[in-house]
Design an enzyme around this catalytic site. Structure first.
Site, mmCIF file in Angstrom:
data_model
loop_
_atom_site.group_PDB
_atom_site.id
_atom_site.type_symbol
_atom_site.label_atom_id
_atom_site.label_comp_id
_atom_site.label_asym_id
_atom_site.label_seq_id
_atom_site.Cartn_x
_atom_site.Cartn_y
_atom_site.Cartn_z
ATOM 1 N N GLU A 1 21.934 -40.390 -49.322
ATOM 2 C CA GLU A 1 20.820 -40.105 -50.236
ATOM 3 C C GLU A 1 21.312 -40.274 -51.669
ATOM 4 O O GLU A 1 22.520 -40.342 -51.895
ATOM 5 C CB GLU A 1 20.324 -38.669 -50.009
ATOM 6 C CG GLU A 1 19.818 -38.472 -48.594
ATOM 7 C CD GLU A 1 19.154 -37.125 -48.378
ATOM 8 O OE1 GLU A 1 19.089 -36.316 -49.332
ATOM 9 O OE2 GLU A 1 18.676 -36.905 -47.252
ATOM 10 N N SER B 1 29.452 -39.304 -49.830
ATOM 11 C CA SER B 1 30.620 -38.744 -49.140
ATOM 12 C C SER B 1 30.312 -37.349 -48.602
ATOM 13 O O SER B 1 30.760 -36.987 -47.516
ATOM 14 C CB SER B 1 31.809 -38.653 -50.106
ATOM 15 O OG SER B 1 32.091 -39.909 -50.650
ATOM 16 N N ARG C 1 32.954 -46.999 -37.381
ATOM 17 C CA ARG C 1 33.899 -47.407 -38.425
ATOM 18 C C ARG C 1 34.739 -48.598 -37.980
ATOM 19 O O ARG C 1 35.010 -49.494 -38.801
ATOM 20 C CB ARG C 1 34.779 -46.223 -38.828
ATOM 21 C CG ARG C 1 34.043 -45.287 -39.749
ATOM 22 C CD ARG C 1 34.794 -44.031 -40.083
ATOM 23 N NE ARG C 1 34.017 -43.279 -41.061
ATOM 24 C CZ ARG C 1 34.097 -41.973 -41.242
ATOM 25 N NH1 ARG C 1 34.941 -41.251 -40.515
ATOM 26 N NH2 ARG C 1 33.353 -41.375 -42.142
ATOM 27 N N GLU D 1 30.435 -46.615 -44.821
ATOM 28 C CA GLU D 1 30.817 -45.838 -43.613
ATOM 29 C C GLU D 1 31.994 -44.906 -43.909
ATOM 30 O O GLU D 1 32.891 -44.711 -43.087
ATOM 31 C CB GLU D 1 31.088 -46.766 -42.428
ATOM 32 C CG GLU D 1 29.797 -47.460 -42.028
ATOM 33 C CD GLU D 1 29.663 -47.771 -40.566
ATOM 34 O OE1 GLU D 1 30.387 -47.195 -39.745
ATOM 35 O OE2 GLU D 1 28.792 -48.604 -40.254
ATOM 36 N N ILE E 1 20.512 -48.092 -47.893
ATOM 37 C CA ILE E 1 20.387 -48.230 -46.442
ATOM 38 C C ILE E 1 20.381 -49.713 -46.062
ATOM 39 O O ILE E 1 19.499 -50.475 -46.472
ATOM 40 C CB ILE E 1 19.107 -47.523 -45.931
ATOM 41 C CG1 ILE E 1 19.104 -46.051 -46.383
ATOM 42 C CG2 ILE E 1 18.976 -47.655 -44.419
ATOM 43 C CD1 ILE E 1 20.384 -45.264 -46.041
HETATM 44 C C1 LIG Z 1 26.251 -52.212 -49.534
HETATM 45 C C2 LIG Z 1 26.167 -50.807 -49.016
HETATM 46 C C3 LIG Z 1 25.540 -50.566 -47.813
HETATM 47 C C4 LIG Z 1 25.435 -49.255 -47.329
HETATM 48 N N1 LIG Z 1 24.778 -49.028 -46.141
HETATM 49 C C5 LIG Z 1 24.539 -47.733 -45.747
HETATM 50 C C6 LIG Z 1 23.738 -47.473 -44.589
HETATM 51 O O1 LIG Z 1 23.300 -48.382 -43.881
HETATM 52 N N2 LIG Z 1 23.468 -46.184 -44.272
HETATM 53 C C7 LIG Z 1 23.937 -45.134 -45.020
HETATM 54 O O2 LIG Z 1 23.635 -43.994 -44.687
HETATM 55 N N3 LIG Z 1 24.707 -45.362 -46.114
HETATM 56 C C8 LIG Z 1 25.016 -46.634 -46.496
HETATM 57 N N4 LIG Z 1 25.773 -46.876 -47.626
HETATM 58 C C9 LIG Z 1 26.248 -45.747 -48.407
HETATM 59 C C10 LIG Z 1 27.744 -45.523 -48.346
HETATM 60 O O3 LIG Z 1 28.127 -45.039 -47.086
HETATM 61 C C11 LIG Z 1 28.114 -44.586 -49.501
HETATM 62 O O4 LIG Z 1 27.921 -45.309 -50.701
HETATM 63 C C12 LIG Z 1 29.522 -44.075 -49.401
HETATM 64 O O5 LIG Z 1 29.671 -43.197 -48.315
HETATM 65 C C13 LIG Z 1 29.972 -43.359 -50.687
HETATM 66 O O6 LIG Z 1 29.021 -42.452 -51.120
HETATM 67 P P1 LIG Z 1 28.550 -42.472 -52.670
HETATM 68 O O7 LIG Z 1 28.182 -43.871 -52.988
HETATM 69 O O8 LIG Z 1 27.536 -41.420 -52.852
HETATM 70 O O9 LIG Z 1 29.861 -42.124 -53.483
HETATM 71 P P2 LIG Z 1 30.400 -40.641 -53.811
HETATM 72 O O10 LIG Z 1 30.373 -39.810 -52.598
HETATM 73 O O11 LIG Z 1 29.675 -40.157 -55.015
HETATM 74 O O12 LIG Z 1 31.912 -40.967 -54.198
HETATM 75 C C14 LIG Z 1 32.288 -41.478 -55.478
HETATM 76 C C15 LIG Z 1 33.819 -41.607 -55.508
HETATM 77 O O13 LIG Z 1 34.418 -40.308 -55.308
HETATM 78 C C16 LIG Z 1 35.280 -40.337 -54.185
HETATM 79 N N5 LIG Z 1 35.165 -39.047 -53.492
HETATM 80 C C17 LIG Z 1 34.032 -38.386 -53.153
HETATM 81 N N6 LIG Z 1 34.326 -37.227 -52.547
HETATM 82 C C18 LIG Z 1 35.676 -37.155 -52.482
HETATM 83 C C19 LIG Z 1 36.610 -36.209 -51.965
HETATM 84 N N7 LIG Z 1 36.195 -35.093 -51.346
HETATM 85 N N8 LIG Z 1 37.937 -36.458 -52.103
HETATM 86 C C20 LIG Z 1 38.376 -37.597 -52.700
HETATM 87 N N9 LIG Z 1 37.553 -38.529 -53.205
HETATM 88 C C21 LIG Z 1 36.219 -38.311 -53.088
HETATM 89 C C22 LIG Z 1 34.786 -41.475 -53.311
HETATM 90 O O14 LIG Z 1 35.816 -41.970 -52.469
HETATM 91 C C23 LIG Z 1 34.369 -42.484 -54.372
HETATM 92 O O15 LIG Z 1 35.498 -43.193 -54.829
HETATM 93 C C24 LIG Z 1 25.946 -48.173 -48.093
HETATM 94 C C25 LIG Z 1 26.595 -48.437 -49.305
HETATM 95 C C26 LIG Z 1 26.716 -49.728 -49.761
HETATM 96 C C27 LIG Z 1 27.413 -49.964 -51.083
#
Ligand SMILES: Cc1cc2nc3c(=O)[nH]c(=O)nc-3n(C[C@H](O)[C@H](O)[C@H](O)COP(=O)(O)OP(=O)(O)OC[C@H]3O[C@@H](n4cnc5c(N)ncnc54)[C@H](O)[C@@H]3O)c2cc1C
Length: 392
Positions: A127, A132, A243, A366, A157
Site C-alpha cells: 500500500e 516492507s 521469492r 517481493e 501492483i
Molecule cells: C516494479 C514493482 C512491482 C511490484 N509489484 C508488487 C506486487 O505485485 N504486489 C505487491 O504487493 N507489491 C509489489 N511491489 C512492491 C514492493 O514489494 C515494495 O516496493 C517493496 O516491498 C518495498 O516497499 P516500499 O517500496 O514501501 O519501501 P519501504 O518499505 O519504504 O523501504 C524503503 C527503504 O528502507 C529499507 N527498509 C525498510 N524497512 C527496513 C528495515 N526494517 N530494516 C532495514 N531496512 C529497511 C528498504 O529496504 C528500502 O531500502 C512492487 C514494486 C515494484 C517497484
C-alpha cells in the site's frame, strides 16, 4: 555431456521453453522495453505452449505442479526478456494462494484458469504507506452478512489492469496486528474495484505496475482464502515460495547478460586481438559465470526443497538467501556486462543496458534485499539458540 541436475523429462521442458524464448520472445524484447506496452502476444504464446501448466496438478488443469520447473522456465524466459519472465513468476504468486490456502471449490474454480493462462493473477499486498512493513496496511474488509466489504488502496501492483484474479490482503480486525489480516480473491469485474494509472518505470517496462482501489467493493464471504486473521501468515508462506521466482528472473538476466558479453568479447578486437584474450576482460567474464553457476545451485536446491514439501524456517531461510544472492548477482553481473561492451554497452542498440535496468527491481520487490538480510539473520539466530551455541 555436462552434468545436469535436471531429469531427461525436465530437460525436455527446459529445452522447449529455451527454444520458444530464443525464437519468439527474444526478437520482441527491445520493442517491449521501448513501447512499455504489456506484451499480450507473449501471454498468448504462453497459453498456446502450455507454459503456465507447471503451476498446477493434472486435476486442476496443469501437467503436475513443479516449483523447480516453473523456476527453470522463468530463468529461460528472463535470459531474453525479464518482463516476459515476470508474467510467469506473478502467475505462480497467484496460484500459490490457492495451492496453500484454497478450499477445494476455490482450487477447482481458479487453478485451471491460471494454469491455462485464461486468467492472469495479481498479488495485492503493498500500500502507499506499507511496503516492507506489510502488517501496517490500512485496507479494511468488513463482514456484512454473507459478504465482505473492501475499502482501501494498493500500490505498485504488478498486472494491475491486466489481471482478472486479484489476491488481496486487508484488515478484518484493525486492532489485532498481524492476526487481523485476511486474504481474499477478488475478480477484476467486482463492483468497486478500480485500477489507477500505470507507473512509468526504470525497467521491466512492459510489465504493468499500478494502483488498485477498493471502494465499498463487495465480495462473497466464500471468497476469503483461508481462515479469518490468517492472511499475514499466508502472505509470508506464499513469499517463501515465490521469492525464488524473482531469483529465477534475476538469474536469467545475469546469465543472458553473461552469454551476450562473452559473444561480444570474442568478436570485438583491440590492440590486435579479441578483448576476451585480455586477461582483465577474461577475469570479469569468469567472475560473471561463477556467480551465475553459484546462483543456479541455490535456485535449483530451493525449487527441489519446495517440491519435496519442506516447510517452515528451513525454507524461509533458503528462500531469502536465494533471492538475495541471485538478485545481487543480477545487478553486479549485468553492470559488468555493460562494462565488457564498453561504450556500446551503454547504448540501447545492445540488450545489456536494458538487462541492467531490469535487474535493479529484483533487489526491491517481493521484499527488498535489506529485508532478506533481516530474515536470514533472524533464522540464523533462531538456529543458534536451538543448538545452544556453535553447532554446525
Ligand atoms: C516494479 C514493482 C512491482 C511490484 N509489484 C508488487 C506486487 O505485485 N504486489 C505487491 O504487493 N507489491 C509489489 N511491489 C512492491 C514492493 O514489494 C515494495 O516496493 C517493496 O516491498 C518495498 O516497499 P516500499 O517500496 O514501501 O519501501 P519501504 O518499505 O519504504 O523501504 C524503503 C527503504 O528502507 C529499507 N527498509 C525498510 N524497512 C527496513 C528495515 N526494517 N530494516 C532495514 N531496512 C529497511 C528498504 O529496504 C528500502 O531500502 C512492487 C514494486 C515494484 C517497484
Amino acid at each position: 555431456m555436462p552434468h545436469d541436475p535436471l531429469t531427461a523429462e525436465q530437460r525436455e521442458i527446459r529445452d522447449l521453453v529455451r527454444t520458444l524464448a530464443r525464437e519468439r520472445i527474444a526478437p520482441r524484447a527491445a520493442e517491449i522495453d521501448r513501447s512499455a506496452e504489456f506484451p499480450w502476444d507473449v501471454v498468448e504464446l504462453f497459453r498456446e505452449h502450455g507454459i503456465f501448466s507447471t503451476l498446477a496438478d493434472e486435476e486442476h488443469g496443469g501437467i503436475g505442479a513443479s516449483a523447480l520447473m516453473t523456476l527453470v522456465s522463468v530463468e529461460e524466459i528472463s535470459k531474453v526478456c525479464a518482463t516476459s519472465g515476470l508474467i510467469l513468476a506473478v502467475q505462480e504468486l497467484g496460484a500459490l494462494a490457492f495451492k496453500l490456502a484454497g478450499a477445494d471449490e476455490q482450487k477447482r474454480a481458479y487453478l485451471p484458469r491460471l494454469a491455462s493462462g485464461e486468467a492472469l493473477a495479481a498479488y495485492a499486498l503493498t500500500e502507499p504507506g506499507s511496503g516492507s512493513d506489510a502488517a501496517a496496511m490500512r485496507s479494511e474488509a468488513r463482514r456484512d452478512g454473507d459478504e465482505y466489504v473492501l475499502d482501501g488502496a494498493k500500490r505498485f501492483i504488478t498486472n494491475a489492469g491486466v489481471a482478472q484474479v486479484y489476491i488481496v490482503f486487508a484488515q478484518t480486525d484493525l486492532g489485532a496486528g498481524h492476526d487481523g489480516i485476511s486474504a481474499f480473491v477478488v475478480e477484476s469485474s467486482a463492483p468497486g474495484l478500480e485500477v489507477g494509472r500505470s507507473e512509468p518505470k526504470m525497467g521491466i517496462k512492459g510489465s504493468r505496475t499500478g494502483e488498485v482501489f477498493f471502494n465499498r467493493c463487495r465480495v462473497p464471504a466464500s471468497n476469503r482464502l483461508g481462515e479469518e486473521g490468517g492472511g499475514f501468515r499466508l502472505a509470508m508462506r506464499i513469499l517463501d515460495r515465490s521469492r525464488p521466482g524473482i531469483a529465477a528472473q534475476a538469474l536469467g538476466l545475469a546469465q543472458g547478460a553473461t552469454d551476450f558479453a562473452l559473444e561480444y568479447a570474442r568478436s570485438r578486437e583491440t590492440m590486435g586481438e579479441p578483448i576476451v584474450k585480455h586477461q582483465l576482460v577474461a577475469g570479469m567474464l569468469a567472475d560473471m559465470e561463477t556467480r551465475c553457476e553459484a546462483a543456479r545451485g541455490l535456485l535449483y536446491r530451493c525449487g527441489q526443497m519446495i517440491d519435496a514439501g519442506v516447510e517452515g524456517p528451513e525454507l524461509t531461510k533458503l528462500s531469502a538467501i536465494t533471492k538475495l544472492f541471485c538478485t545481487d548477482t543480477a545487478m553486479a553481473v549485468t553492470t559488468d556486462a555493460v562494462q565488457v561492451l564498453g561504450g556500446y554497452g551503454y547504448m540501447q542498440e545492445y540488450p545489456v543496458e536494458r538487462m541492467m535496468r531490469d535487474a535493479k527491481v529484483t533487489q526491491i520487490y517481493e521484499g527488498t534485499n535489506q529485508i532478506q538480510r533481516l530474515v536470514i539473520a533472524r533464522e540464523m539466530l533462531r538456529e543458534s539458540r536451538a543448538l545452544g551455541g556453535p553447532g554446525r
